[in-house]
Scaffold this motif. Structure first.
Motif, mmCIF file in Angstrom:
data_model
loop_
_atom_site.group_PDB
_atom_site.id
_atom_site.type_symbol
_atom_site.label_atom_id
_atom_site.label_comp_id
_atom_site.label_asym_id
_atom_site.label_seq_id
_atom_site.Cartn_x
_atom_site.Cartn_y
_atom_site.Cartn_z
ATOM 1 N N LYS A 1 8.294 -24.936 14.167
ATOM 2 C CA LYS A 1 8.855 -25.134 12.823
ATOM 3 C C LYS A 1 8.466 -26.490 12.251
ATOM 4 C CE LYS A 1 12.779 -22.022 13.518
ATOM 5 N NZ LYS A 1 14.255 -21.912 13.719
ATOM 6 N N ALA A 2 8.307 -27.473 13.131
ATOM 7 C CA ALA A 2 7.910 -28.806 12.666
ATOM 8 C C ALA A 2 6.504 -28.796 12.094
ATOM 9 C CB ALA A 2 8.000 -29.800 13.819
ATOM 10 N N GLY B 1 5.189 -25.988 10.465
ATOM 11 C CA GLY B 1 5.081 -24.897 9.503
ATOM 12 C C GLY B 1 5.038 -23.507 10.089
ATOM 13 N N GLY B 2 5.313 -23.371 11.367
ATOM 14 C CA GLY B 2 5.309 -22.057 12.003
ATOM 15 C C GLY B 2 6.711 -21.514 12.194
ATOM 16 N N GLY B 3 6.860 -20.605 13.134
ATOM 17 C CA GLY B 3 8.166 -20.014 13.382
ATOM 18 C C GLY B 3 8.185 -19.236 14.671
ATOM 19 N N GLY B 4 9.330 -18.629 14.967
ATOM 20 C CA GLY B 4 9.491 -17.849 16.182
ATOM 21 C C GLY B 4 10.870 -18.066 16.767
ATOM 22 N N SER C 1 6.812 -18.704 20.025
ATOM 23 C CA SER C 1 6.588 -19.175 18.662
ATOM 24 C C SER C 1 5.109 -19.482 18.468
ATOM 25 C CB SER C 1 7.448 -20.405 18.365
ATOM 26 O OG SER C 1 7.116 -21.460 19.248
ATOM 27 N N SER C 2 4.718 -19.684 17.220
ATOM 28 C CA SER C 2 3.314 -19.977 16.933
ATOM 29 C C SER C 2 3.190 -20.720 15.617
ATOM 30 C CB SER C 2 2.492 -18.687 16.895
ATOM 31 O OG SER C 2 2.939 -17.849 15.846
ATOM 32 N N PHE C 3 2.042 -21.355 15.423
ATOM 33 C CA PHE C 3 1.763 -22.076 14.184
ATOM 34 C C PHE C 3 0.273 -22.362 14.120
ATOM 35 C CE2 PHE C 3 2.816 -24.993 17.546
ATOM 36 C CZ PHE C 3 1.903 -26.029 17.453
ATOM 37 N N THR C 4 -0.213 -22.676 12.941
ATOM 38 C CA THR C 4 -1.611 -23.075 12.784
ATOM 39 C C THR C 4 -1.689 -24.590 12.829
ATOM 40 O OG1 THR C 4 -1.419 -23.089 10.371
ATOM 41 C CG2 THR C 4 -2.160 -21.045 11.397
ATOM 42 N N ILE C 5 -2.822 -25.093 13.287
ATOM 43 C CA ILE C 5 -2.984 -26.529 13.446
ATOM 44 C C ILE C 5 -4.400 -26.925 13.049
ATOM 45 C CG2 ILE C 5 -3.578 -26.233 15.885
ATOM 46 C CD1 ILE C 5 -2.219 -28.946 16.430
ATOM 47 N N LYS C 6 -4.539 -28.038 12.368
ATOM 48 C CA LYS C 6 -5.854 -28.524 11.965
ATOM 49 C C LYS C 6 -6.586 -29.077 13.189
ATOM 50 C CE LYS C 6 -4.600 -29.638 7.199
ATOM 51 N NZ LYS C 6 -4.516 -30.708 6.168
ATOM 52 N N MET C 7 -7.914 -28.948 13.161
ATOM 53 C CA MET C 7 -8.706 -29.336 14.314
ATOM 54 C C MET C 7 -8.559 -30.810 14.657
ATOM 55 S SD MET C 7 -10.642 -28.343 16.735
ATOM 56 C CE MET C 7 -11.233 -26.714 16.254
#
Length: 343
Positions: free
Chosen positions: A318-319, A321-324, A329-335
């Motif tokens: 959640k910190a 921008g993801g969820g679960g 849980s999962s989220f996208t992350i910049k390289m």
């Protein structure tokens, strides 16, 4: 002498015009609309598709009408106005300008659509219970209706399903209820859920006219065995892909450290890989979290899994921008951010 048209001698059931006015919205295929146009049954059942609760509820409506030798039309739908919030809609006992509508549902969204201060029409009967799956509620409802219909003729209680089959089907819908209500309490519920998953593609009674016979033959024990076999094979495949995991500084170390791995091309095994990594991470003295990282349509995604109730993965997701939930849980992350986590 000119013979009158058959449509005048046998007018279409009143619900047909009701749904035609709705534009047929929500039906998943042209075949469903064609069946609706040709129907002459006095009773109609609409069920949420694809949904095991809806399909089983329709099965029980079918058995009820079969016991009473009454014609019935069953159609799958997703959002037919004004019934779009409900799981099972049984429209029965039609008259010329009046019909009875029975609604069975367990979703909280259905309750939100009902105004408690508004008077309910006399021909509308709502059975909304968030503590009971629509499949179980439909079984109870049609069993009660069947005994009410036959109370004057027979003293013994009638069952929709007789003999050993009844116990098996009841256990089946209890497992479905456990998943529907997200309790996950019954033994081997995860294996059951995986074992029954292939049936989703067959739940359209228009394109698959044998679906209700197929549902009657399902056995919880067989589905659990099938699901357990799939879980075992996926776990074995995940272990082969683990290779050499590396340490990840979650949130650049703010959320502690855990073991992670790149799984590009094997995202379908993220759950199994993450849980195995969680166990290994705890054994290595790190947080009991496994991080599975892979590229998906040009976007870097991180899946977190935990086997320890004290490690809340959703806090991290959640910190960013993801969820679960706490375990998954999962989220996208910049390289560039990810590189800081693994440097």
């Amino acid at each position: 002498m000119t013979m009158p048209r058959l449509s005048r001698l046998f007018p279409p059931p009143p619900w047909r015009q009701t749904l035609r006015c709705c534009g047929g919205r929500g039906f998943r295929s042209k075949a469903a609309l064609d069946a609706l146009a040709k129907a002459s049954a006095e009773s109609l059942v609409l069920y949420n598709y694809p949904s095991f609760a809806g399909a089983f509820g329709s099965l029980f409506a079918r058995l009820y009408h079969s016991h009473l030798c009454r014609p019935l039309l069953i159609l799958p739908f997703s959002s037919v106005h004004p019934f779009r919030t409900f799981g099972i809609v049984s429209i029965t006992d039609f008259k010329i300008h009046c019909f009875r509508v029975v609604v069975i549902d367990h979703h909280k969204s259905a309750l939100l659509k009902v105004d408690p201060g508004e008077d309910c029409p006399r021909n509308l009967h709502l059975h909304l219970d968030t503590n009971k799956s629509s499949a179980v509620a439909a079984y109870d409802y049609f069993t009660q209706q069947l005994n009410t219909e036959n109370s004057a003729e027979q003293q013994e209680k009638m069952c929709l399903i007789n003999g050993e089959d009844a116990a098996r089907i009841l256990m089946l819908i209890k497992y479905i209820e456990d998943a529907n209500l997200r309790k996950w309490e019954l033994p081997d519920i995860r294996a059951f859920n995986i074992g029954i998953r292939p049936m989703f593609a067959k739940l359209n009674c228009v394109t698959n006219p044998y679906i209700f016979d197929q549902l009657l033959k399902l056995n919880p024990a067989d589905l659990i065995a099938k699901g357990s076999s799939i879980i075992k094979s996926r776990q074995d495949a995940a272990k082969k892909l683990l290779g050499k995991p590396f340490k990840i500084r979650l949130g650049k170390g703010f959320y502690g450290n855990c073991l992670g791995i790149r799984a590009d091309g094997n995202s379908n095994l993220a759950d199994e890989i993450g849980k195995e990594l969680s166990i290994r991470s705890a054994a290595a003295g790190l947080r009991p979290i496994g991080a599975v990282v892979y590229m998906q349509r040009g976007i870097l995604k991180m899946c977190l899994r935990s086997t320890d109730s004290k490690a809340d993965t959703s806090e991290i997701a959640k910190a960013y921008g993801g969820g679960g939930n706490s375990f998954s849980s999962s989220f996208t992350i910049k390289m560039d951010e990810y590189n800081k986590w693994v440097s």
